[in-house]
Design a protein around this motif. Structure first.
Motif, short mmCIF file in Angstrom:
data_model
loop_
_atom_site.label_atom_id
_atom_site.label_comp_id
_atom_site.label_asym_id
_atom_site.label_seq_id
_atom_site.Cartn_x
_atom_site.Cartn_y
_atom_site.Cartn_z
N LEU A 42 0.82 -1.21 0.00
CA LEU A 42 0.00 0.00 0.00
C LEU A 42 0.86 1.27 0.00
N VAL A 43 1.92 1.27 0.80
CA VAL A 43 2.79 2.45 0.83
C VAL A 43 3.38 2.71 -0.56
N ASP A 44 3.78 1.64 -1.26
CA ASP A 44 4.34 1.80 -2.60
C ASP A 44 3.29 2.36 -3.55
N GLU A 45 2.05 1.90 -3.43
CA GLU A 45 0.97 2.41 -4.28
C GLU A 45 0.77 3.91 -4.06
N VAL A 46 0.72 4.32 -2.81
CA VAL A 46 0.51 5.73 -2.50
C VAL A 46 1.70 6.56 -2.96
N ARG A 47 2.91 6.04 -2.74
CA ARG A 47 4.10 6.76 -3.19
C ARG A 47 4.08 6.95 -4.71
N SER A 48 3.67 5.91 -5.44
CA SER A 48 3.59 6.02 -6.90
C SER A 48 2.54 7.05 -7.32
N GLN A 49 1.41 7.08 -6.62
CA GLN A 49 0.36 8.04 -6.96
C GLN A 49 0.80 9.47 -6.68
N ILE A 50 1.52 9.67 -5.58
CA ILE A 50 2.02 11.02 -5.29
C ILE A 50 3.04 11.44 -6.33
N ARG A 51 3.91 10.49 -6.70
CA ARG A 51 4.90 10.82 -7.72
C ARG A 51 4.22 11.16 -9.05
N GLU A 52 3.12 10.50 -9.37
CA GLU A 52 2.38 10.81 -10.59
C GLU A 52 1.87 12.24 -10.57
N LEU A 53 1.50 12.73 -9.38
CA LEU A 53 1.07 14.12 -9.27
C LEU A 53 2.21 15.08 -9.62
N SER A 55 2.82 14.74 -13.53
CA SER A 55 1.76 15.36 -14.33
C SER A 55 1.79 16.88 -14.26
N GLY A 56 2.57 17.42 -13.32
CA GLY A 56 2.64 18.87 -13.18
C GLY A 56 1.61 19.44 -12.22
N SER A 57 0.87 18.55 -11.53
CA SER A 57 -0.11 19.04 -10.55
C SER A 57 0.58 19.83 -9.45
N TYR A 58 1.80 19.41 -9.11
CA TYR A 58 2.63 20.15 -8.15
C TYR A 58 4.01 20.31 -8.75
N GLY A 91 9.59 8.18 1.97
CA GLY A 91 10.32 7.56 0.88
C GLY A 91 10.68 8.56 -0.21
N LEU A 92 9.76 9.47 -0.53
CA LEU A 92 10.01 10.47 -1.57
C LEU A 92 10.98 11.55 -1.08
#
Length: 243
Positions: free
Chosen positions: A7-18, A21-24, A53-54
């Motif tokens: 789960l932590v890896d999934e969330v980390r990947s989703q945050i990195r996608e943000l 994508s340029g959201s942040y 992790g990030l």
């Protein structure tokens, strides 16, 4: 059935996608842990670990009393974070693709046997591939995996997509790796397939990846051009070293 990504890896990947994508963008403040936990439907502890992790990878920075901020562009990649080259190329603004040059089944020999902890007479599957950014070759790789790990039914087109994904489907998903990295001059197959003059500077990786049991599952030789993304090394102080 493939092993579920932690789960932590999934969330980390989703945050990195943000970030990708340029959201942040660089310097932007991210939502706090409670806001992110509500957004992803996970606990604050999971978000905190994903942020950590990030931060360790150099993507984010935590400022005491202020919050968590984007530290650097997603086009700059930390060598201590095992990222998808497809993601890296896309983050740099290019369309990623993979060309499979050759798939060979052969005896491991001494070198691959040592990397993969198998007998030299055991077969390995060797996959030669090019990763392209738009139409330009940027990574030439020669990957080897023990043939005993990959059933015939799983081989098919899997070698043209993600070897990590293929290993995940057989429940041997790589969780960490160890690489020797050095600058080299292009020659032979690397120069030919990357389309660069002999003697051009390249970055060479000799890497072995391990599953979560600590067993080696993938050995790779990789040659990288420097046209598409920057590579960074995150260094930390050794608490046991002399002052």
């Amino acid at each position: 059935m493939a092993r579920r990504q932690p789960l932590v890896d999934e969330v980390r990947s989703q945050i990195r996608e943000l970030l990708v994508s340029g959201s942040y963008g660089q310097g932007d403040q991210l939502p706090n842990e409670q806001e992110m936990s509500d957004r992803f439907g996970v606990s604050r502890a999971t978000v905190r670990e994903a942020y950590r992790g990030l931060i360790e990878a150099g993507y984010l920075v935590s400022k005491q009393g202020a919050g968590t901020f984007v530290a650097r562009s997603p086009q700059q990649h930390a060598l201590d974070l095992n990222l998808s080259y497809t993601e890296m190329i896309r983050a740099a603004g290019f369309t990623p693709s993979i060309v499979v040059l050759k798939v060979t089944v052969r005896p491991a020999g001494d070198e691959d046997a040592a990397h993969l902890a198998i007998d030299p007479a055991d077969d390995v599957i060797e996959v030669e591939r090019l990763r392209l950014a738009d139409d330009k070759a940027v990574v030439y790789s020669v990957d080897r995996v023990a043939a005993s790990l990959i059933p015939e039914s799983e081989r098919g087109d899997g070698f043209g997509t993600s070897l990590f994904g293929l290993l995940s489907r057989v429940k041997r998903n790589p969780s960490n790796g160890r690489a020797q990295i050095k600058p080299v001059l292009a020659e032979g197959a690397a120069a030919k397939h990357l389309g660069v003059p002999v003697g051009s500077p390249l970055l060479y990786f000799d890497e072995t990846d391990f599953d979560d049991r600590g067993e080696p599952v993938l050995a790779s030789h990789e040659w990288h051009t420097s046209d598409v993304f920057d590579m960074w090394i995150n260094r930390r102080a050794d608490p046991f070293s002399a002052a």
